[in-house]
Design an enzyme around this catalytic site. Structure first.
Site, PDB file in Angstrom:
ATOM      1  N   ASN A  78       0.860  -1.178   0.000  1.00  0.00           N
ATOM      2  CA  ASN A  78       0.000   0.000   0.000  1.00  0.00           C
ATOM      3  C   ASN A  78       0.895   1.226   0.000  1.00  0.00           C
ATOM      4  OD1 ASN A  78      -2.881  -1.083   0.371  1.00  0.00           O
ATOM      5  ND2 ASN A  78      -1.637  -2.235   1.858  1.00  0.00           N
ATOM      6  N   GLU A  79       1.135   1.735  -1.196  1.00  0.00           N
ATOM      7  CA  GLU A  79       2.048   2.861  -1.380  1.00  0.00           C
ATOM      8  C   GLU A  79       1.342   4.173  -1.028  1.00  0.00           C
ATOM      9  OE1 GLU A  79       5.030   2.252  -1.837  1.00  0.00           O
ATOM     10  OE2 GLU A  79       5.418   0.704  -3.324  1.00  0.00           O
TER      11      GLU A  79
END
Ligand code: F6R
Length: 275
Positions: A165-166
Site C-alpha cells: 500500500n504505497e
C-alpha cells in the site's frame, strides 16, 4: 540466563496509540514476536482451533521465521493448526521465480515446519490480468471464512508502505492490484538484477484488510528505517504515509532496534513526552 520475551524490550511506550518497543537488537525483537505467535498457536491447538497468521516477506521478518523453525525443531511447536495469509505478491510473477513471495515463504518458513499446504494463502501472481479482481475478492473471502487474522506481521517500506500500500492508498482499501512506487522498485532492483526487470505491479492486501487483524506487530530494524518509523508513529494520519493508519488500531506494536528508534528518542520533548 535467557530473558523472558517481555523483559527483552528496553523501552515500552505508547505513542499515538502505538505501543513502541525498543530492543537492544533485532534478534530480541524477533524472539519476542515469535514467542507471542507460538503461544497463540499452542493456545488455539489446545482449544481445538486454528490460528490465523498474516505474514510478510522482505528482509525484516526472516528472523521471526527462523525462530519459529527453531521452536518447531527444538521445542515441539506444531504449525498443523496454522492458517496463513501473506500480505502481497509481485504481479506478474511465477511462483518458482527467485523473487516470488511463494518461493520466499517456502525457503524461509514453510519447507521447515509441519504446516498443512492447503492452509497457505499467497496472492496469485500468475493469473491473467482480467481475473485478478475476482481473485482479490476471493482472497478477502478466504480471510473472512478463516475467521479473520489473529496476528499480522508487518515490515515497513521507506515510502511508508505496509504490504504494497504505497502513498495514496486510503484507509478503506481491500486486496487489489496496485502500481509499485519508484522508490520501492529501486529497492527491489538488486534482487531482480536491474530496475527494468522489477514488475511494475503487485497484488496486496489493503489497509482495511490489514487493520482488520486482531493484533498487528510491525518490525523495523536499522537506521535506514528511522525516518519513516518516526513519520509513521508521530506524523498526522494520512494516505501520504499509509503506515500512519496503524495509529488507529486497537492492538498494534512497533518492535524496533535502537537504530530504527533513533528519531523517536530525539523527538522526545523535555518532559519525556514524544510526538
Ligand atoms: C513484504 C511487504 C513490504 C515489506 C517492506 C519492508 O511482504 O509487504 O511491505 O515489509 O517493503 O521490506 P524489508 O523488510 O525488506 O525492508
Amino acid at each position: 540466563m535467557q530473558s523472558s520475551p517481555n523483559q527483552l524490550s528496553r523501552c515500552n511506550d505508547v505513542r499515538n496509540g502505538i505501543n513502541v518497543r525498543v530492543f537492544a537488537n533485532a534478534v530480541d525483537a524477533n524472539t519476542c514476536v515469535a514467542t507471542e505467535m507460538a503461544a497463540l498457536i499452542r493456545q488455539r491447538a489446545q482449544d481445538g482451533k486454528a490460528c490465523v497468521l498474516g505474514l510478510a516477506t522482505g528482509s525484516t521478518p526472516v528472523g521471526v521465521y527462523r525462530e519459529l523453525i527453531r521452536m518447531h525443531r527444538d521445542e515441539g511447536l506444531s504449525l498443523q493448526n496454522v492458517v496463513t495469509f501473506n500480505l502481497d505478491e509481485y504481479f506478474p510473477i511465477q511462483p518458482d521465480a527467485p523473487q516470488s513471495y511463494v518461493r520466499f515463504m517456502n525457503e524461509h518458513l514453510f519447507d521447515f515446519v509441519d504446516i498443512d499446504r492447503k492452509n497457505i494463502h499467497i496472492p496469485d501472481g500468475t493469473h491473467p490480468l482480467d481475473s485478478v479482481a475476482a481473485d482479490c475478492c476471493e482472497y478477502e473471502k478466504q480471510i473472512a471464512d478463516a475467521g479473520g487474522i489473529d496476528i499480522q506481521i508487518l515490515g515497513i517500506g521507506r515510502t511508508g508502505h505496509i504490504g504494497f500500500n504505497e502513498p495514496g492508498s486510503g484507509r478503506n482499501g481491500l486486496t487489489r492490484l496496485v502500481k509499485l512506487n519508484s522508490l520501492t522498485r529501486n529497492d527491489a532492483a538488486a534482487a531482480f538484477g536491474g530496475l527494468e526487470k522489477v514488475p511494475k505491479s503487485a497484488i496486496t492486501m489493503g489497509v482495511k484488510t490489514i487493520l482488520s487483524a486482531r493484533k498487528i506487530r510491525l518490525l523495523a530494524f536499522g537506521e535506514h528505517k528511522a525516518s519513516i518509523v518516526e513519520q509513521a508513529v508521530c506524523g498526522s494520519v494520512s494516505d501520504a504515509v499509509p503506515a500512519t493508519f496503524l495509529q488507529g488500531h486497537q492492538d498494534v506494536q512497533f518492535l524496533l532496534d535502537e537504530a530504527a528508534a533513533e528519531k523517536l528518542v530525539s523527538n522526545q520533548n523535555e518532559s519525556g513526552d514524544s510526538c
